[in-house]
Each structure stands twice: as structure tokens, then as C-alpha cells.
Design an enzyme around this catalytic site. Structure first.
Site, PDB file in Angstrom:
ATOM      1  N   ARG A 156      40.786  42.517  36.901  1.00 28.69           N
ATOM      2  CA  ARG A 156      41.725  43.639  36.857  1.00 28.69           C
ATOM      3  C   ARG A 156      42.550  43.671  35.582  1.00 28.69           C
ATOM      4  O   ARG A 156      42.559  42.719  34.820  1.00 28.69           O
ATOM      5  CB  ARG A 156      42.687  43.558  38.046  1.00 28.69           C
ATOM      6  N   THR A 196      49.194  32.032  31.001  1.00 25.02           N
ATOM      7  CA  THR A 196      47.900  32.705  31.048  1.00 25.02           C
ATOM      8  C   THR A 196      47.573  33.396  29.730  1.00 25.02           C
ATOM      9  O   THR A 196      48.414  34.085  29.170  1.00 25.02           O
ATOM     10  CB  THR A 196      47.916  33.766  32.166  1.00 25.02           C
ATOM     11  N   LYS A 239      46.122  28.594  30.235  1.00 24.45           N
ATOM     12  CA  LYS A 239      45.109  28.961  31.230  1.00 24.45           C
ATOM     13  C   LYS A 239      44.338  30.135  30.656  1.00 24.45           C
ATOM     14  O   LYS A 239      44.835  31.267  30.603  1.00 24.45           O
ATOM     15  CB  LYS A 239      45.787  29.340  32.534  1.00 24.45           C
ATOM     16  N   LYS A 292      41.653  32.897  30.566  1.00 29.06           N
ATOM     17  CA  LYS A 292      40.856  33.723  31.469  1.00 29.06           C
ATOM     18  C   LYS A 292      39.521  34.053  30.805  1.00 29.06           C
ATOM     19  O   LYS A 292      39.488  34.510  29.659  1.00 29.06           O
ATOM     20  CB  LYS A 292      41.604  35.022  31.787  1.00 29.06           C
ATOM     21  N   ASP A 304      39.733  29.774  33.586  1.00 31.63           N
ATOM     22  CA  ASP A 304      39.630  30.462  34.880  1.00 31.63           C
ATOM     23  C   ASP A 304      38.637  31.611  34.781  1.00 31.63           C
ATOM     24  O   ASP A 304      38.878  32.592  34.079  1.00 31.63           O
ATOM     25  CB  ASP A 304      41.009  31.005  35.296  1.00 31.63           C
ATOM     26  N   GLU A 329      38.309  26.945  36.834  1.00 32.35           N
ATOM     27  CA  GLU A 329      38.771  27.526  38.084  1.00 32.35           C
ATOM     28  C   GLU A 329      37.808  28.619  38.549  1.00 32.35           C
ATOM     29  O   GLU A 329      37.372  29.452  37.745  1.00 32.35           O
ATOM     30  CB  GLU A 329      40.174  28.109  37.823  1.00 32.35           C
ATOM     31  N   ASP A 386      39.955  28.512  43.789  1.00 34.71           N
ATOM     32  CA  ASP A 386      41.110  29.416  43.931  1.00 34.71           C
ATOM     33  C   ASP A 386      40.806  30.483  44.985  1.00 34.71           C
ATOM     34  O   ASP A 386      41.162  30.327  46.155  1.00 34.71           O
ATOM     35  CB  ASP A 386      41.467  30.038  42.574  1.00 34.71           C
ATOM     36  N   LYS A 399      48.207  29.190  46.584  1.00 35.01           N
ATOM     37  CA  LYS A 399      49.081  30.323  46.270  1.00 35.01           C
ATOM     38  C   LYS A 399      49.644  30.850  47.587  1.00 35.01           C
ATOM     39  O   LYS A 399      48.889  31.060  48.545  1.00 35.01           O
ATOM     40  CB  LYS A 399      48.296  31.445  45.581  1.00 35.01           C
ATOM     41  N   ASP A 411      50.774  26.624  37.824  1.00 40.95           N
ATOM     42  CA  ASP A 411      50.404  27.870  37.133  1.00 40.95           C
ATOM     43  C   ASP A 411      51.402  28.905  37.649  1.00 40.95           C
ATOM     44  O   ASP A 411      51.077  29.751  38.464  1.00 40.95           O
ATOM     45  CB  ASP A 411      48.955  28.213  37.480  1.00 40.95           C
ATOM     46  N   ASP A 435      53.604  31.095  35.899  1.00 44.98           N
ATOM     47  CA  ASP A 435      54.102  31.751  34.686  1.00 44.98           C
ATOM     48  C   ASP A 435      54.541  33.190  34.922  1.00 44.98           C
ATOM     49  O   ASP A 435      54.892  33.884  33.965  1.00 44.98           O
ATOM     50  CB  ASP A 435      53.038  31.697  33.575  1.00 44.98           C
TER      51      ASP A 435
HETATM   52 MG    MG Z   1      42.669  31.782  39.475  1.00 44.35          MG
END
Ligand code: MG
Length: 368
Positions: free
Chosen positions: A24, A139, A164, A166, A194, A222, A247, A271, A324, A326
Site C-alpha cells: 500500500r 522504515t 527496516k 521495505k 521486510d 520479515e 508478521d 502488533k 519497530d 517508528d
Molecule cells: Mg512487517
């Protein structure tokens, strides 16, 4: 002390820069806040981000879950009996983990306030596990390689030493992304990768091995494959050297149990928006602790109230070795007063009761 009222309100906070993952693109935080009020006049606050592509929860569904199912089930319940409250919430509606998380953390906030202690002290298993200072990663959104390199260099200049990154948008290009970032930031920075479910099984194994061979020095990867591909996750975990962190594959306590029992991943990302709040997150922590599986405390794109609930959890439980968290660092504004202090990569927990926030003045709460 009983639950008198449950209210909801909304916040809108622009992000410093758009947030892009394999799933997204988002440019602001638009979350629902929950306020739980006791019959003694104490209040607790929670927050829920509508992360539809991950949790299935939309702004409309979160509001409807709280308004029509959770609030009617909990009003009048005894706040000294948290177990019964969380059982009633679980029974009030299936799934809807973001709505449950917002109410759950507001209740924990209130419960810790009524004891006059910070939430992390209430959640601590053993007092020696408590940390009042945490370090979060930051991130790096998935973009073209040059932009990601520039973002990574800036993050390191801004004082973050754990990135992290992406990926999940084309295996070979992902190797290029990580290799070029490593070159630019030097050997000291910690790189977490990730893929947000962006690879097939074969692509995941090939891509991670290429990153290993290129000497990218990755701490972990991840969610390499689809959240539904449990077998694939296990296969990737067995096929590569780099530790694999589950995750999107782990929402419930049962999901965590299966991952741990079948060794389908090396690490678990907890999470609150997936577990439905702190109550279930604690169960996962205990299970992980018993098996020696280290956990990360993560967040969605959230502002400081709900991220801080996760901060208190991480501060309380030693099995959470990675943060994580942030969300607040990505927001362009901070509409809140109080709570943990977010200073670059450091998060400091003050000795304030509960999660630590004052009622945000800019938010109009409506009783539901
Ligand atoms: Mg993740």
C-alpha cells in the site's frame, strides 16, 4: 470501579513523507481514538488505525464494532476483573482486532492509572526485565533504488542505526535495493528487510540467498511469502541462513503457537492491531518466552497513543528484543501531551500513570 462510558473520536495527522510497502501507499494517519471512562471519573485512551489490506479493518468497520458490539457488551463491567472484560470483548464480536485493540489498551491505561503506576510496571512479568529506554528501527519505504539509498543515508544521519527496508517488489531489484543501501550506509547500520508477503516461495529463497551471497549483512527477513502460505514460510525458514520473522502470518495466540511448535519462522512480530490488544499479546510473549523465540514489537501506521501501548509492552517484557515502533517519528505533527518521549531512535518511558497521555484537546469524543 466500573466501566461507565465508552467514547470514540477521530484524529488526522499528515506524514512527513508517503509510506510505501509492497501492499500500500499512505500519506496520513487517520485513526479512531477510544476513551473509556470509569464510574470514578478516570479515563483511559486507545487508538485504532484502519489497515484494511492487513487486518481487514476499515474506518467504518472499526467504528461499528466498537459502537454496536464491544461497547454495549462492556459497559457496567467491573474494572477490577480484567479477565472477564477481555472474555466479554472476545465474545462480543469475532475478528475486528483493531477495534478490540483500541478498547483493550484504553482499559489497560485506565487500570494502570487506577493503581497509580505506569502501564509497563503493571505488565512486567519480572521487575528485572523492565527497560525504560528502547531503541526503534525506522522504515525505509519501497521505491526506486536511488530514492531508497537517499532515504537510508538521511535516516542514519538523523541518528537511526537500525533500518527496516521495505522490499517485495521484484526479487532481483530487491537484492539491488538492499546491496546499494548497505554500500551507502556502511557496515555499522543494522538492516532488517521486510518483504510484506511480496515474494513467491522460490523467489524468496533465491532472493534471500542472493542477499546473503552479496554480503548484505541482514539481521532478518520479515514475512517473505503470503500470510496464508504457512508451508512456504517454513520452507523458506529452513532453506536460508538469515533468520525469518513472521508478521502477517501471526495474528492470534493460536497462530503464534503453530509457528513456534512447527518452527515455521525464527522470530515473531507482535502488533497490537493483529492480536486484538495487550491481553493476547502478553499470552504470545509468555509462549515465546517458554520456547526462547525472540519477538519484535511492531506497529501499523499509527500515532503515539497506540504505538505507546506497544512501547509499554516492549518495556515490560524481555522476550521482545526488537522494536519497530517508528509510527510517531513518521508523523509530521504530534497532537498529544504526555506519554513516552520519542527522540530519534530512542524511546524513553516516563513514570507517569497508565500509558501517560492527557486527553487530546483537538479530539471531539462522542459517547457510544
Ligand atoms: Mg512487517
Amino acid at each position: 470501579m466500573r466501566i461507565k462510558d465508552i467514547s470514540i473520536g477521530y484524529i488526522h495527522i499528515p506524514l512527513k513523507t508517503p509510506f510505501r510497502t509492497a501492499l500500500r501507499m499512505v500519506d496520513s494517519v487517520n485513526d479512531m481514538l477510544v476513551r473509556v471512562t470509569s464510574d470514578t471519573g478516570l479515563t483511559g485512551f486507545g487508538e485504532a488505525p484502519p489497515t484494511a489490506v492487513i487486518t481487514g479493518d476499515t474506518p467504518e468497520s472499526i467504528e461499528a464494532a466498537v459502537r454496536n458490539y464491544i461497547a454495549p457488551a462492556l459497559k457496567g463491567m467491573d474494572l477490577d476483573d480484567l479477565e472477564s472484560i477481555f472474555r466479554a470483548m472476545e465474545k462480543s464480536i469475532a475478528k475486528n482486532t483493531s477495534a478490540k485493540a483500541a478498547v483493550d489498551m484504553a482499559i489497560y491505561d485506565l487500570a494502570a492509572k487506577s493503581r497509580g503506576i505506569p502501564l509497563f510496571r503493571m505488565l512486567a512479568g519480572r521487575p528485572e526485565e523492565i527497560r525504560t529506554e528502547l531503541t526503534t528501527d525506522i522504515t525505509i519505504s519501497v521505491n526506486e533504488v536511488d530514492e531508497m539509498v537517499a532515504d537510508s543515508v538521511k535516516a542514519v544521519q538523523d541518528g537511526f542505526h537500525i533500518l527496516k527496508v521495505k522490499v517485495g517488489k521484484g526479487g532481483e531489484k530487491d537484492v539491488e535495493r538492499v546491496r546499494r543501501i548497505r554500500e551507502a550506509v556502511g557496515p555499522e547500520a543494522v538492516l532488517r528487510v521486510d518483504a510484506n508477503q511480496g515474494w513467491s516461495r522460490e523467489e524468496a529463497v533465491r532472493t534471500i540467498r542472493m542477499m546473503e551471497d552479496a554480503g548484505c549483512g541482514i539481521e532478518l527477513v520479515e514475512q517473505p511469502v503470503s500470510c496464508h502460505d504457512f508451508k512456504g514460510l517454513k520452507l523458506v525458514t529452513e532453506a536460508v541462513e538469515t533468520p525469518i520473522l513472521a508478521d502477517e502470518s501471526v495474528f492470534s495466540v493460536e497462530d503464534a503457537e503453530r509457528i513456534i511448535e512447527e518452527k515455521a519462522a525464527d522470530l515473531i512480530n507482535i502488533k497490537l492491531m493483529k492480536t486484538g490488544g495487550i491481553h493476547n499479546a502478553l499470552k504470545i510473549c509468555e509462549m515465546a518466552q517458554a520456547s526462547g523465540v525472540s519477538c519484535m514489537a511492531g506497529c501499523m501506521l499509527e500515532s503515539a497513543i497506540s504505538v505507546s501501548a506497544a512501547v509499554h509492552l516492549a518495556a515490560a517484557r524481555g522476550i521482545i528484543t526488537m522494536c519497530d515502533l517508528d509510527g510517531p517519528s513518521l508523523c509530521a505533527q504530534n497532537p498529544y501531551e504526555g506519554g513516552p518521549l520519542y527522540e530519534g531512535e530512542k524511546i524513553y518511558l516516563p513514570e507517569l500513570p497508565g500509558i501517560g497521555f492527557k486527553e487530546p484537546e483537538s479530539v471531539q469524543f462522542e459517547n457510544v
